[in-house]
Design a protein around this motif. Structure first.
Motif, PDB file in Angstrom:
ATOM      1  N   ARG A 221       0.865  -1.187   0.000  1.00 18.15           N
ATOM      2  CA  ARG A 221       0.000   0.000   0.000  1.00 18.15           C
ATOM      3  C   ARG A 221       0.900   1.234   0.000  1.00 18.15           C
ATOM      4  O   ARG A 221       1.679   1.433   0.949  1.00 18.15           O
ATOM      5  N   ILE A 222       0.813   2.041  -1.058  1.00 17.53           N
ATOM      6  CA  ILE A 222       1.633   3.249  -1.166  1.00 17.53           C
ATOM      7  C   ILE A 222       0.698   4.454  -1.091  1.00 17.53           C
ATOM      8  O   ILE A 222      -0.217   4.597  -1.907  1.00 17.53           O
ATOM      9  N   TYR A 223       0.948   5.332  -0.115  1.00 16.12           N
ATOM     10  CA  TYR A 223       0.106   6.519   0.025  1.00 16.12           C
ATOM     11  C   TYR A 223       0.273   7.429  -1.191  1.00 16.12           C
ATOM     12  O   TYR A 223       1.245   7.325  -1.940  1.00 16.12           O
ATOM     13  N   SER A 224      -0.689   8.339  -1.378  1.00 19.10           N
ATOM     14  CA  SER A 224      -0.624   9.290  -2.488  1.00 19.10           C
ATOM     15  C   SER A 224       0.715  10.035  -2.472  1.00 19.10           C
ATOM     16  O   SER A 224       1.141  10.543  -1.434  1.00 19.10           O
ATOM     17  N   ASN A 225       1.403  10.032  -3.609  1.00 19.64           N
ATOM     18  CA  ASN A 225       2.709  10.666  -3.786  1.00 19.64           C
ATOM     19  C   ASN A 225       3.832   9.911  -3.073  1.00 19.64           C
ATOM     20  O   ASN A 225       4.966  10.398  -3.009  1.00 19.64           O
ATOM     21  N   GLY A 226       3.520   8.758  -2.527  1.00 21.94           N
ATOM     22  CA  GLY A 226       4.544   7.936  -1.900  1.00 21.94           C
ATOM     23  C   GLY A 226       5.381   7.202  -2.937  1.00 21.94           C
ATOM     24  O   GLY A 226       4.970   7.025  -4.088  1.00 21.94           O
ATOM     25  N   LEU A 227       6.573   6.747  -2.525  1.00 20.87           N
ATOM     26  CA  LEU A 227       7.499   6.068  -3.432  1.00 20.87           C
ATOM     27  C   LEU A 227       8.045   4.800  -2.786  1.00 20.87           C
ATOM     28  O   LEU A 227       8.608   4.856  -1.686  1.00 20.87           O
ATOM     29  N   ARG A 228       7.818   3.676  -3.448  1.00 20.64           N
ATOM     30  CA  ARG A 228       8.583   2.461  -3.074  1.00 20.64           C
ATOM     31  C   ARG A 228       9.902   2.613  -3.783  1.00 20.64           C
ATOM     32  O   ARG A 228      10.009   2.465  -4.982  1.00 20.64           O
ATOM     33  N   GLN A 229      10.916   2.972  -3.012  1.00 19.20           N
ATOM     34  CA  GLN A 229      12.168   3.420  -3.596  1.00 19.20           C
ATOM     35  C   GLN A 229      12.848   2.330  -4.427  1.00 19.20           C
ATOM     36  O   GLN A 229      12.529   1.141  -4.291  1.00 19.20           O
ATOM     37  N   PRO A 230      13.781   2.701  -5.327  1.00 21.93           N
ATOM     38  CA  PRO A 230      14.464   1.707  -6.149  1.00 21.93           C
ATOM     39  C   PRO A 230      15.091   0.603  -5.288  1.00 21.93           C
ATOM     40  O   PRO A 230      15.744   0.887  -4.281  1.00 21.93           O
ATOM     41  N   HIS A 231      14.880  -0.626  -5.698  1.00 22.73           N
ATOM     42  CA  HIS A 231      15.364  -1.781  -4.947  1.00 22.73           C
ATOM     43  C   HIS A 231      15.410  -2.987  -5.878  1.00 22.73           C
ATOM     44  O   HIS A 231      14.926  -2.926  -7.009  1.00 22.73           O
ATOM     45  N   PHE A 232      15.997  -4.066  -5.409  1.00 23.45           N
ATOM     46  CA  PHE A 232      15.975  -5.309  -6.175  1.00 23.45           C
ATOM     47  C   PHE A 232      15.968  -6.488  -5.201  1.00 23.45           C
ATOM     48  O   PHE A 232      16.287  -6.340  -4.012  1.00 23.45           O
ATOM     49  N   HIS A 233      15.598  -7.646  -5.714  1.00 21.76           N
ATOM     50  CA  HIS A 233      15.485  -8.851  -4.890  1.00 21.76           C
ATOM     51  C   HIS A 233      16.563  -9.857  -5.291  1.00 21.76           C
ATOM     52  O   HIS A 233      16.738 -10.162  -6.469  1.00 21.76           O
ATOM     53  N   PHE A 234      17.274 -10.358  -4.296  1.00 21.91           N
ATOM     54  CA  PHE A 234      18.364 -11.312  -4.520  1.00 21.91           C
ATOM     55  C   PHE A 234      17.837 -12.662  -5.012  1.00 21.91           C
ATOM     56  O   PHE A 234      18.479 -13.320  -5.831  1.00 21.91           O
ATOM     57  N   ASN A 235      16.708 -13.102  -4.465  1.00 27.12           N
ATOM     58  CA  ASN A 235      16.324 -14.511  -4.593  1.00 27.12           C
ATOM     59  C   ASN A 235      14.919 -14.735  -5.133  1.00 27.12           C
ATOM     60  O   ASN A 235      14.331 -15.800  -4.921  1.00 27.12           O
ATOM     61  N   ALA A 236      14.362 -13.758  -5.848  1.00 31.69           N
ATOM     62  CA  ALA A 236      12.987 -13.965  -6.335  1.00 31.69           C
ATOM     63  C   ALA A 236      12.654 -13.039  -7.494  1.00 31.69           C
ATOM     64  O   ALA A 236      13.068 -11.876  -7.517  1.00 31.69           O
ATOM     65  N   ASN A 237      11.904 -13.571  -8.444  1.00 32.92           N
ATOM     66  CA  ASN A 237      11.168 -12.738  -9.388  1.00 32.92           C
ATOM     67  C   ASN A 237       9.950 -12.170  -8.662  1.00 32.92           C
ATOM     68  O   ASN A 237       9.483 -12.754  -7.673  1.00 32.92           O
ATOM     69  N   GLU A 238       9.424 -11.073  -9.167  1.00 30.64           N
ATOM     70  CA  GLU A 238       8.265 -10.436  -8.546  1.00 30.64           C
ATOM     71  C   GLU A 238       7.191 -10.198  -9.602  1.00 30.64           C
ATOM     72  O   GLU A 238       7.482  -9.776 -10.719  1.00 30.64           O
ATOM     73  N   MET A 239       5.949 -10.493  -9.237  1.00 32.17           N
ATOM     74  CA  MET A 239       4.814 -10.187 -10.105  1.00 32.17           C
ATOM     75  C   MET A 239       3.739  -9.530  -9.256  1.00 32.17           C
ATOM     76  O   MET A 239       3.493  -9.948  -8.119  1.00 32.17           O
ATOM     77  N   GLY A 240       3.102  -8.490  -9.790  1.00 32.21           N
ATOM     78  CA  GLY A 240       2.101  -7.779  -9.011  1.00 32.21           C
ATOM     79  C   GLY A 240       0.897  -7.376  -9.832  1.00 32.21           C
ATOM     80  O   GLY A 240       0.990  -7.185 -11.054  1.00 32.21           O
ATOM     81  N   TYR A 241      -0.238  -7.240  -9.158  1.00 34.15           N
ATOM     82  CA  TYR A 241      -1.500  -6.839  -9.783  1.00 34.15           C
ATOM     83  C   TYR A 241      -2.001  -5.584  -9.083  1.00 34.15           C
ATOM     84  O   TYR A 241      -2.061  -5.529  -7.838  1.00 34.15           O
ATOM     85  N   VAL A 242      -2.368  -4.559  -9.866  1.00 41.49           N
ATOM     86  CA  VAL A 242      -2.826  -3.291  -9.295  1.00 41.49           C
ATOM     87  C   VAL A 242      -4.299  -3.415  -8.899  1.00 41.49           C
ATOM     88  O   VAL A 242      -5.172  -3.582  -9.754  1.00 41.49           O
ATOM     89  N   ILE A 243      -4.559  -3.307  -7.605  1.00 40.95           N
ATOM     90  CA  ILE A 243      -5.922  -3.401  -7.076  1.00 40.95           C
ATOM     91  C   ILE A 243      -6.631  -2.053  -7.131  1.00 40.95           C
ATOM     92  O   ILE A 243      -7.808  -1.959  -7.484  1.00 40.95           O
ATOM     93  N   SER A 244      -5.915  -0.988  -6.785  1.00 36.41           N
ATOM     94  CA  SER A 244      -6.515   0.350  -6.828  1.00 36.41           C
ATOM     95  C   SER A 244      -5.420   1.394  -7.011  1.00 36.41           C
ATOM     96  O   SER A 244      -4.233   1.125  -6.769  1.00 36.41           O
ATOM     97  N   GLY A 245      -5.841   2.590  -7.439  1.00 32.71           N
ATOM     98  CA  GLY A 245      -4.905   3.683  -7.614  1.00 32.71           C
ATOM     99  C   GLY A 245      -4.214   3.660  -8.969  1.00 32.71           C
ATOM    100  O   GLY A 245      -4.568   2.902  -9.870  1.00 32.71           O
ATOM    101  N   CYS A 246      -3.238   4.540  -9.106  1.00 31.71           N
ATOM    102  CA  CYS A 246      -2.445   4.598 -10.333  1.00 31.71           C
ATOM    103  C   CYS A 246      -1.035   5.023  -9.965  1.00 31.71           C
ATOM    104  O   CYS A 246      -0.783   5.549  -8.876  1.00 31.71           O
ATOM    105  N   GLY A 247      -0.099   4.800 -10.871  1.00 32.45           N
ATOM    106  CA  GLY A 247       1.276   5.106 -10.526  1.00 32.45           C
ATOM    107  C   GLY A 247       2.214   5.048 -11.700  1.00 32.45           C
ATOM    108  O   GLY A 247       1.803   4.908 -12.852  1.00 32.45           O
TER     109      GLY A 247
END
Length: 475
Positions: free
Chosen positions: A354-380
């Motif tokens: 959950r990212i608040y309005s104007n919030g940022l999940r800062q640049p990052h990466f994962h050592f041991n996993a691929n990531e897949m996500g589905y947008v439930i609400s909002g835009c970005g």
């Protein structure tokens, strides 16, 4: 005989010299004829060989022209490979962002009497993709061996996702809305686990486990489903297996009253019953029982994600349904799920972001996993760095699916007035290992950064340290 060559001679045989002279007289052109035939044969053989060589060369040239094949490694071929991410469609054909973005809301709807299924997945048959963008995404998750496929399952009130199992994948589901009754049949059939789920909760079905999902509420159920395969999902429904089994074999196995005649009384429906809802359900079913099994059984397949620990940051919240070593920080029921999940090969970690309005999940990466996500609400806005030759950023909205290969740096920014909410899956049943940009900058000595960026060492003291983790931050 008329032909002197076949005459019988009963007198004394002639001498060899006479024989030779006679042959010359009878067949004066035979030797010359034999040599002419041999020459013709050799010429034809040589012509065939030359034609074959020329044909191979022409085919090779055509193949090279069509595929851009380079027999030798060079920087340009590496750049082309990065731009296409394995077998996906090249950037000349489709925007590279579609290797990491699928607009599922626009995808084909597979309609059934009781509901609808939509897919973000790889297909072997290229003709089954709706467009090049969808093909780019499917081929990308396959080429990266992501061990993930995503789909949405909408079940109408009283509808049933038929009992079924998956050959080649575990299944992780998140109920976005509605109320459902779930059933799972263990190996051997000795244990059947049934339980109820409501919005915000996670369900888990190991590979080759028979399970069903029944909508027991008045509104539609909407499940967001992740499967642990990047190949085509292989599934068998109970009704399909029944009708494909010979009648005498089914009768002998089930031993019903009436035998084969009873088996023959079943009629296969013209419409696929994967999500089933008979129009005469009220007269077919009387007093259904939606009981729940004992907790130790239920919590192997069920996790209350909405009620789990919240990891709070200045710009948002993360919650996880995952394995935690030694069960540290988990409740008794959560520990059951954690250990059961960890015991299965290729299981996933699920979470909500959950990212608040104007919030940022800062640049990052994962050592041991691929990531897949589905947008439930909002835009970005999303940005991803795969390699120096392949970076892309794009906007996202409700119904979009994003994919980040292991090790690729990415960020997610909320750009609407409302919160941006994701359901996320990571391809690991171990603890997720992640590194954020601020963490790796702070852990790199200033003099190393100064040398790298041609900037005075003291300048890097301007990058502040915070007491509160800035994984999701606000300006």
């Amino acid at each position: 005989m008329d032909n002197s060559g076949f005459e019988l001679h009963e007198e004394t045989p002639p001498s060899p010299s006479v024989k030779m002279e006679r042959k010359k007289q009878e067949h004066p052109g035979e030797k010359k004829s034999r040599w002419s035939l041999l020459n013709i044969f050799l010429v034809c053989l040589l012509a065939c060989a030359i034609t074959t060589v020329l044909g191979v060369l022409v085919l090779s040239l055509v193949y090279t022209a069509n595929t851009g094949f380079k027999p030798k490694y060079d920087a340009s071929s590496q750049k082309h490979r990065a731009a296409s991410v394995g077998n996906s469609v090249t950037s000349a054909q489709v925007d590279p962002k579609f290797q990491f973005l699928h607009q599922l809301a626009k995808a084909k709807k597979h309609e059934f009497p009781g509901g609808t299924i939509q897919w973000s997945r790889f297909r072997k048959n290229a003709n089954e993709y709706q467009n090049k963008e969808e093909m780019a995404f499917g081929r990308s998750i396959n080429a990266q061996r992501s061990k993930m496929t995503f789909g949405t399952l909408r079940i109408k009130s009283k509808g049933l996702r038929a009992p079924h199992w998956h050959f080649n994948a575990n299944e992780h589901g998140y109920l976005l809305k509605g109320t459902a009754w779930i059933g799972v049949v263990d190996a051997g059939g000795n244990t059947v686990t049934t339980y109820n789920v409501t919005a915000g909760q996670v369900i888990f079905f190991p590979r080759n486990t028979v399970h069903w999902l029944k909508n027991v509420g008045t509104e539609d159920c909407l499940f967001l489903l992740f499967f642990t395969t990047h190949e085509e999902l292989q599934t068998l429904d109970l009704d399909d297996t029944f009708f494909l089994t010979p009648e005498d074999i089914a009768a002998r196995s089930l031993k019903p009253q009436g035998g084969v005649a009873f088996i023959r009384s079943f009629q296969r429906q013209a419409e696929d019953q994967a999500v089933n809802l008979p129009p005469n359900l009220a007269e077919l079913v009387q007093n259904p029982n939606y009981q729940q099994s004992e907790d130790p059984l239920v919590w192997r397949y069920f996790f209350d994600l909405k009620g789990s620990t919240e990891f709070r940051f200045p710009g948002g919240i993360i919650q996880f349904a995952r394995y935690v070593k030694d069960g540290k920080g988990l409740s008794t029921n959560e520990r059951i799920y954690s250990e059961f999940l960890h015991s299965k090969e290729d299981a996933l970690t699920l979470g909500t972001l959950r990212i608040y309005s104007n919030g940022l999940r800062q640049p990052h990466f994962h050592f041991n996993a691929n990531e897949m996500g589905y947008v439930i609400s909002g835009c970005g806005q999303v940005g991803i760095i795969v390699s120096p030759s392949l970076t892309t950023d794009f906007t996202i909205g409700v119904g979009d699916v994003v994919f980040f290969p292991v090790g690729t740096q990415h960020y997610i920014k909320s750009t609407c007035d409302e919160e941006l909410v994701f359901i996320l899956a990571f391809s690991t049943a171990n603890q997720l290992q992640t590194l954020d940009m601020d963490d790796y900058f702070h852990r790199t000595p200033d003099h190393i950064l100064a040398q790298l960026f041609f900037k005075k060492q003291d300048e890097f003291k301007k990058i502040p340290h915070f007491n509160e983790d800035q994984a999701i931050n606000l300006p």
